[in-house]
Motif scaffolding. Sequence first.
Motif, PDB file in Angstrom:
ATOM      1  N   GLN A 151       0.740  -1.193   0.257  1.00 42.85           N
ATOM      2  CA  GLN A 151       0.097  -0.050   0.061  1.00 42.85           C
ATOM      3  C   GLN A 151       0.794   1.273  -0.022  1.00 42.85           C
ATOM      4  O   GLN A 151       0.515   2.236  -0.562  1.00 42.85           O
ATOM      5  N   GLY A 152       2.056   1.211   0.611  1.00 43.52           N
ATOM      6  CA  GLY A 152       2.977   2.298   0.735  1.00 43.52           C
ATOM      7  C   GLY A 152       3.784   2.551  -0.290  1.00 43.52           C
ATOM      8  O   GLY A 152       4.362   3.681  -0.831  1.00 43.52           O
ATOM      9  N   LEU A 153       3.960   1.397  -1.131  1.00 39.32           N
ATOM     10  CA  LEU A 153       5.223   1.474  -2.120  1.00 39.32           C
ATOM     11  C   LEU A 153       4.626   2.525  -3.294  1.00 39.32           C
ATOM     12  O   LEU A 153       5.606   3.254  -3.807  1.00 39.32           O
ATOM     13  N   PRO A 154       3.276   2.602  -3.975  1.00 43.05           N
ATOM     14  CA  PRO A 154       3.260   3.571  -4.771  1.00 43.05           C
ATOM     15  C   PRO A 154       3.643   5.061  -4.506  1.00 43.05           C
ATOM     16  O   PRO A 154       4.090   5.659  -5.170  1.00 43.05           O
ATOM     17  N   VAL A 155       3.365   5.391  -3.033  1.00 44.39           N
ATOM     18  CA  VAL A 155       3.861   6.743  -2.583  1.00 44.39           C
ATOM     19  C   VAL A 155       5.091   6.957  -2.382  1.00 44.39           C
ATOM     20  O   VAL A 155       5.653   7.912  -3.042  1.00 44.39           O
ATOM     21  N   LEU A 156       5.854   5.781  -1.967  1.00 40.03           N
ATOM     22  CA  LEU A 156       7.213   5.749  -1.820  1.00 40.03           C
ATOM     23  C   LEU A 156       7.961   6.004  -3.265  1.00 40.03           C
ATOM     24  O   LEU A 156       8.868   7.027  -3.272  1.00 40.03           O
ATOM     25  N   GLU A 157       7.457   5.143  -4.002  1.00 36.96           N
ATOM     26  CA  GLU A 157       8.088   5.387  -5.572  1.00 36.96           C
ATOM     27  C   GLU A 157       7.972   6.885  -6.043  1.00 36.96           C
ATOM     28  O   GLU A 157       8.938   7.367  -6.657  1.00 36.96           O
ATOM     29  N   THR A 165      15.724   7.964   1.576  1.00 37.61           N
ATOM     30  CA  THR A 165      14.409   7.142   2.213  1.00 37.61           C
ATOM     31  C   THR A 165      14.732   6.216   2.996  1.00 37.61           C
ATOM     32  O   THR A 165      15.604   5.467   2.663  1.00 37.61           O
ATOM     33  N   LEU A 166      13.732   6.214   4.224  1.00 39.65           N
ATOM     34  CA  LEU A 166      14.133   4.979   5.106  1.00 39.65           C
ATOM     35  C   LEU A 166      12.808   4.362   5.194  1.00 39.65           C
ATOM     36  O   LEU A 166      11.471   4.962   5.527  1.00 39.65           O
ATOM     37  N   LEU A 167      12.594   3.082   5.239  1.00 33.06           N
ATOM     38  CA  LEU A 167      11.497   2.176   5.128  1.00 33.06           C
ATOM     39  C   LEU A 167      11.708   1.086   6.473  1.00 33.06           C
ATOM     40  O   LEU A 167      12.715   0.517   6.364  1.00 33.06           O
ATOM     41  N   THR A 168      10.810   1.180   7.310  1.00 35.07           N
ATOM     42  CA  THR A 168      10.843   0.188   8.351  1.00 35.07           C
ATOM     43  C   THR A 168       9.667  -0.805   8.318  1.00 35.07           C
ATOM     44  O   THR A 168       8.409  -0.455   7.813  1.00 35.07           O
ATOM     45  N   LYS A 195      14.355  -7.126   2.813  1.00 36.17           N
ATOM     46  CA  LYS A 195      15.281  -6.355   3.259  1.00 36.17           C
ATOM     47  C   LYS A 195      16.598  -5.942   1.963  1.00 36.17           C
ATOM     48  O   LYS A 195      17.358  -5.155   2.507  1.00 36.17           O
ATOM     49  N   ASN A 196      16.690  -6.660   1.072  1.00 36.36           N
ATOM     50  CA  ASN A 196      17.830  -6.725   0.040  1.00 36.36           C
ATOM     51  C   ASN A 196      17.184  -5.721  -0.940  1.00 36.36           C
ATOM     52  O   ASN A 196      18.010  -5.678  -2.145  1.00 36.36           O
ATOM     53  N   SER A 197      16.044  -5.603  -0.983  1.00 37.25           N
ATOM     54  CA  SER A 197      15.600  -4.675  -2.286  1.00 37.25           C
ATOM     55  C   SER A 197      16.126  -3.289  -2.344  1.00 37.25           C
ATOM     56  O   SER A 197      16.670  -2.731  -0.974  1.00 37.25           O
ATOM     57  N   LYS A 198      16.025  -2.586  -3.347  1.00 42.14           N
ATOM     58  CA  LYS A 198      16.750  -1.222  -3.636  1.00 42.14           C
ATOM     59  C   LYS A 198      15.604  -0.180  -3.602  1.00 42.14           C
ATOM     60  O   LYS A 198      15.914   1.040  -4.070  1.00 42.14           O
ATOM     61  N   VAL A 199      14.230  -0.497  -2.866  1.00 42.27           N
ATOM     62  CA  VAL A 199      13.286   0.377  -3.024  1.00 42.27           C
ATOM     63  C   VAL A 199      13.450   1.523  -2.103  1.00 42.27           C
ATOM     64  O   VAL A 199      12.867   2.571  -2.187  1.00 42.27           O
ATOM     65  N   ALA A 200      14.381   1.569  -1.183  1.00 42.63           N
ATOM     66  CA  ALA A 200      14.579   2.701  -0.161  1.00 42.63           C
ATOM     67  C   ALA A 200      15.956   2.506   0.037  1.00 42.63           C
ATOM     68  O   ALA A 200      16.848   1.666  -0.150  1.00 42.63           O
ATOM     69  N   THR A 218      -3.238   7.560  -4.609  1.00 44.73           N
ATOM     70  CA  THR A 218      -1.880   8.322  -4.319  1.00 44.73           C
ATOM     71  C   THR A 218      -1.363   9.554  -4.798  1.00 44.73           C
ATOM     72  O   THR A 218      -0.818  10.069  -3.801  1.00 44.73           O
ATOM     73  N   GLN A 219      -2.237  10.053  -5.664  1.00 44.94           N
ATOM     74  CA  GLN A 219      -1.998  11.408  -6.064  1.00 44.94           C
ATOM     75  C   GLN A 219      -2.585  12.383  -5.114  1.00 44.94           C
ATOM     76  O   GLN A 219      -1.711  13.185  -5.028  1.00 44.94           O
ATOM     77  N   GLN A 220      -3.882  11.899  -4.519  1.00 45.04           N
ATOM     78  CA  GLN A 220      -4.338  12.746  -3.559  1.00 45.04           C
ATOM     79  C   GLN A 220      -3.406  12.784  -2.239  1.00 45.04           C
ATOM     80  O   GLN A 220      -3.202  13.914  -1.760  1.00 45.04           O
ATOM     81  N   ILE A 221      -2.894  11.804  -1.973  1.00 42.43           N
ATOM     82  CA  ILE A 221      -1.880  11.771  -0.658  1.00 42.43           C
ATOM     83  C   ILE A 221      -0.553  12.757  -1.077  1.00 42.43           C
ATOM     84  O   ILE A 221      -0.093  13.327  -0.287  1.00 42.43           O
ATOM     85  N   LEU A 222      -0.155  12.494  -2.570  1.00 45.92           N
ATOM     86  CA  LEU A 222       0.992  13.214  -2.973  1.00 45.92           C
ATOM     87  C   LEU A 222       0.741  14.554  -2.900  1.00 45.92           C
ATOM     88  O   LEU A 222       1.968  15.261  -2.480  1.00 45.92           O
TER      89      LEU A 222
END
Length: 416
Positions: A63-69, A80-83, A94-99, A401-405
């Motif tokens: 759910q958070g990924l579209p906003v993070l990207e 960017t910090l993802l917990t 843990k080994n992805s490059k998303v953040a 996503t756009q509303q939140i952004l």
Amino acid sequence: MYILYNLIAISTSAILKVLALANSKLSLFVKGRRESLPKIKQSIAKEDKVIWIHAASLGEYEQGLPVLEKLKLLYPHYKTLLTFFSPSGYEVKKNSKVADVICYLPLDTKSNVSAFLDIAHPDIAIFIKYEIWPNYLVALNKRNTPTFLISAIFKKNQIFFKSYGGFMRKTLNNFTHIFVQNKKSHSLLNSIGFNKVTIAGDTRFDRVSEIVDQHNELNFMENFKQNQFCFIAGSTWPEDERLIIDYINQCNYPIKFVLAPHAMKSNHIQEIIQSIEKPVVSYTDLNENINLADYEVIIIDTIGLLTKIYSYAEIAYVGGGFATGLHNTLEPAVFGIPVIIGPKFEGFAEAEELVQLGGVISINCSEELQHNIDTFFSQQQKRQQTGQINTNFIKEKAGATQQILNALNSVLSSKN
């Protein structure tokens, strides 16, 4: 109540360390948290600007990924910090490059919170769905850090709406703004005097909408499916698999079957293979000497492929509806195909709506499974009309996503 909460938080931390000695999952939970602060300190400098997103587990991460990207694209000069709270989320990603940094969230004790925020020093904090941690929220508010809750759902039976829930109601006031998924959540928050709230919907609809446009081709699926009708069952539990395997064994139609079990232990995979009476192969056994066109069934015994595999389906089955909880129906539905599920889907909002609309079909037994697969195989027009219901539903729900952004942009742009 706040004092009691802190005593419980401290006690929980101590108890978990003891229990972790005998439990492998809890061991990951405890050990991973010891590594969080050193990991952040190594990657985030005092002068860095930081966007922090927190998810409980894998579902909230999606759910958070579209906003993070989108934030990464708009603010490339921010770290960017993802917990994560749960090992089932962190261990997968843990080994992805998303953040820039991915780690566990330290438990919500005052000392942990202070240490975490001193090192991470986020410029903005974004929590997802149900993640409401009093000490973190109070501390973020004291530091004047804008804090948002996105894709949130509130229910009448939650503590916020009980006579004894004053402590947690007060906690909500530390959020700068809350974006909820539906009108009911909005009304519930208004009923307790919280008005910093917007109905934005569920960001997962934006996430799955993007799946259609990504590169979904898989060579092994091309070789396996050829031009035949394909039934794909994803995230299945043993209760689902018994019905599906019975159908596979008695099916006389030229159908290719893909089965992606939720549990991928080797002994379980072997039990499935041995129970199937048609030519069957597992994904991990594939090699250049195997001609997939000769097989009628393939078992997916690895993670990370299911979303793309769904793009090859004429019909999909999503597991969990006969067991502990339904899995993601949107991932196959976005490809405009009928989706079949078990009877237990109450509480899964999108499944409830799609069952009512007719794009998702709930079954109770093997006879109903057989009837629906046979019908969709023989009636192409009905299959296409049913799939179109799912396509339209997802298109109508997209846009959260756009509303939140828009709200996050107004905060972050003022900090530049």
